[in-house]
Design an enzyme around this catalytic site. Sequence first.
Site, PDB file in Angstrom:
ATOM      1  N   ASN A   1       0.850  -1.495   0.104  1.00 49.31           N
ATOM      2  CA  ASN A   1      -0.573   0.028  -0.272  1.00 49.31           C
ATOM      3  C   ASN A   1       0.507   1.366  -0.144  1.00 49.31           C
ATOM      4  O   ASN A   1       1.799   1.491   0.926  1.00 49.31           O
ATOM      5  CB  ASN A   1      -1.113  -0.086   1.273  1.00 49.31           C
ATOM      6  CG  ASN A   1      -1.825   1.177   1.393  1.00 49.31           C
ATOM      7  OD1 ASN A   1      -1.127   2.215   0.591  1.00 49.31           O
ATOM      8  ND2 ASN A   1      -2.925   0.933   2.024  1.00 49.31           N
ATOM      9  N   PRO A   2       0.697   2.459  -1.045  1.00 49.78           N
ATOM     10  CA  PRO A   2       1.753   3.178  -1.156  1.00 49.78           C
ATOM     11  C   PRO A   2       1.089   4.437  -0.558  1.00 49.78           C
ATOM     12  O   PRO A   2       1.792   5.103  -0.123  1.00 49.78           O
ATOM     13  CB  PRO A   2       1.661   3.649  -2.412  1.00 49.78           C
ATOM     14  CG  PRO A   2       0.064   2.832  -2.957  1.00 49.78           C
ATOM     15  CD  PRO A   2       0.116   1.179  -2.643  1.00 49.78           C
TER      16      PRO A   2
ATOM     17  N   LYS B   1       0.745   3.660   3.264  1.00 47.50           N
ATOM     18  CA  LYS B   1       1.813   3.027   4.142  1.00 47.50           C
ATOM     19  C   LYS B   1       3.153   3.666   4.407  1.00 47.50           C
ATOM     20  O   LYS B   1       3.536   3.628   5.467  1.00 47.50           O
ATOM     21  CB  LYS B   1       1.071   2.111   4.127  1.00 47.50           C
ATOM     22  CG  LYS B   1      -0.529   1.886   4.698  1.00 47.50           C
ATOM     23  CD  LYS B   1      -0.228   0.081   4.978  1.00 47.50           C
ATOM     24  CE  LYS B   1      -1.765  -0.537   5.503  1.00 47.50           C
ATOM     25  NZ  LYS B   1      -1.988  -2.182   5.745  1.00 47.50           N
TER      26      LYS B   1
ATOM     27  N   ASP C   1      -1.159  -4.341  10.193  1.00 55.52           N
ATOM     28  CA  ASP C   1      -2.149  -4.407   8.916  1.00 55.52           C
ATOM     29  C   ASP C   1      -3.661  -3.801   9.821  1.00 55.52           C
ATOM     30  O   ASP C   1      -3.060  -3.253  11.171  1.00 55.52           O
ATOM     31  CB  ASP C   1      -2.991  -5.738   9.994  1.00 55.52           C
ATOM     32  CG  ASP C   1      -4.293  -6.251   8.741  1.00 55.52           C
ATOM     33  OD1 ASP C   1      -3.578  -6.367   7.475  1.00 55.52           O
ATOM     34  OD2 ASP C   1      -4.875  -6.164   9.090  1.00 55.52           O
ATOM     35  N   SER C   2      -4.256  -2.530   9.267  1.00 51.51           N
ATOM     36  CA  SER C   2      -5.014  -2.188  10.155  1.00 51.51           C
ATOM     37  C   SER C   2      -6.437  -1.409   8.957  1.00 51.51           C
ATOM     38  O   SER C   2      -6.499  -2.755   8.432  1.00 51.51           O
ATOM     39  CB  SER C   2      -4.263  -0.074   9.241  1.00 51.51           C
ATOM     40  OG  SER C   2      -4.181  -0.462   8.206  1.00 51.51           O
TER      41      SER C   2
ATOM     42  N   TYR D   1      -9.634   5.437   3.851  1.00 53.12           N
ATOM     43  CA  TYR D   1     -10.904   6.296   4.160  1.00 53.12           C
ATOM     44  C   TYR D   1     -10.593   7.369   4.699  1.00 53.12           C
ATOM     45  O   TYR D   1     -11.434   8.809   5.590  1.00 53.12           O
ATOM     46  CB  TYR D   1     -11.475   5.360   5.566  1.00 53.12           C
ATOM     47  CG  TYR D   1     -11.861   3.828   4.678  1.00 53.12           C
ATOM     48  CD1 TYR D   1     -13.525   3.776   4.711  1.00 53.12           C
ATOM     49  CD2 TYR D   1     -11.034   3.111   5.029  1.00 53.12           C
ATOM     50  CE1 TYR D   1     -13.775   2.988   3.560  1.00 53.12           C
ATOM     51  CE2 TYR D   1     -11.648   1.802   4.058  1.00 53.12           C
ATOM     52  CZ  TYR D   1     -13.488   1.462   4.088  1.00 53.12           C
ATOM     53  OH  TYR D   1     -13.120   0.321   3.711  1.00 53.12           O
TER      54      TYR D   1
ATOM     55  N   LYS E   1      -1.136  14.418  11.490  1.00 51.21           N
ATOM     56  CA  LYS E   1      -1.731  12.768  11.552  1.00 51.21           C
ATOM     57  C   LYS E   1      -0.928  11.816  12.075  1.00 51.21           C
ATOM     58  O   LYS E   1      -0.904  11.559  13.178  1.00 51.21           O
ATOM     59  CB  LYS E   1      -2.164  12.233  10.280  1.00 51.21           C
ATOM     60  CG  LYS E   1      -2.557  11.218   9.972  1.00 51.21           C
ATOM     61  CD  LYS E   1      -3.293  10.037   8.533  1.00 51.21           C
ATOM     62  CE  LYS E   1      -3.595   8.873   8.974  1.00 51.21           C
ATOM     63  NZ  LYS E   1      -3.622   8.185   6.895  1.00 51.21           N
TER      64      LYS E   1
END
Length: 200
Positions: A17-18, A20, A75-76, A160, A181
């Site tokens: 996943n780019p 992350k 993992d999220s 999201y 963030k």
Amino acid sequence: MNLKLIKGMRLVLATHNPGKVPEIAALLGEGYELVTAGQLNLPEPEETETTFVGNALLKARHAAEASGEVAIADDSGMSVAALDGAPGVFSARWAGPGKDFGLAMRKVEERLEEVGSTDRAAWFTSALAVAWPGGPAVVVEGRVDGDLVFPPRGDRGFGYDPIFRPEGGDRTFGEMDPAAKDAISHRARAFETLRAWLID
Ligand code: ITT
């Protein structure tokens, strides 16, 4: 075997996943040689576990064994109180094969309309796992609470982020700059625990 993340070490970021990658890199800070699972052409394992912890361990272990190097995986997912915690571990899958998070966010809104609830409480969870090839693995979890806003707001972050407003502020993750963030996210909170145990 030294179970510490020592500066200068090479670490495999076991994610495809780019979104992350820069977040995990920023949390680790300077001084590590980082290589992603994608750069090593490691196959993406099927996430067969039912918990964030289980899937984080599975991904870290898989990358460590495939590369022969220490690997870190995340993992999220986002959980919605009125949807009994969905999409949760299925957060990526709600976006479909095209990884369309506009679609996934609309699905969340539609499901909320279907259940007829006005409760917009939600939270993100991140499980971070570090695995040593042929050795042990460590896994920790972090969480951030907030609520959902529709329509989505902001185009920063990923997934999201545009519908999630962390508690204590008015901006969504999609409207916040990356450092803001990273200061409060589920991933940052998991990382604090990891740092306490694995980084001197
Ligand atoms: P890897 O398994 O390769 O790391 P993935 O996207 O499949 O990539 P997950 O299985 O952990 O990763 O899915 C988590 C999903 O939850 C992810 O695709 C996002 O949509 C969402 N998510 C997780 N963390 C998020 C964050 O900080 N902001 C927005 N969405 C997030």
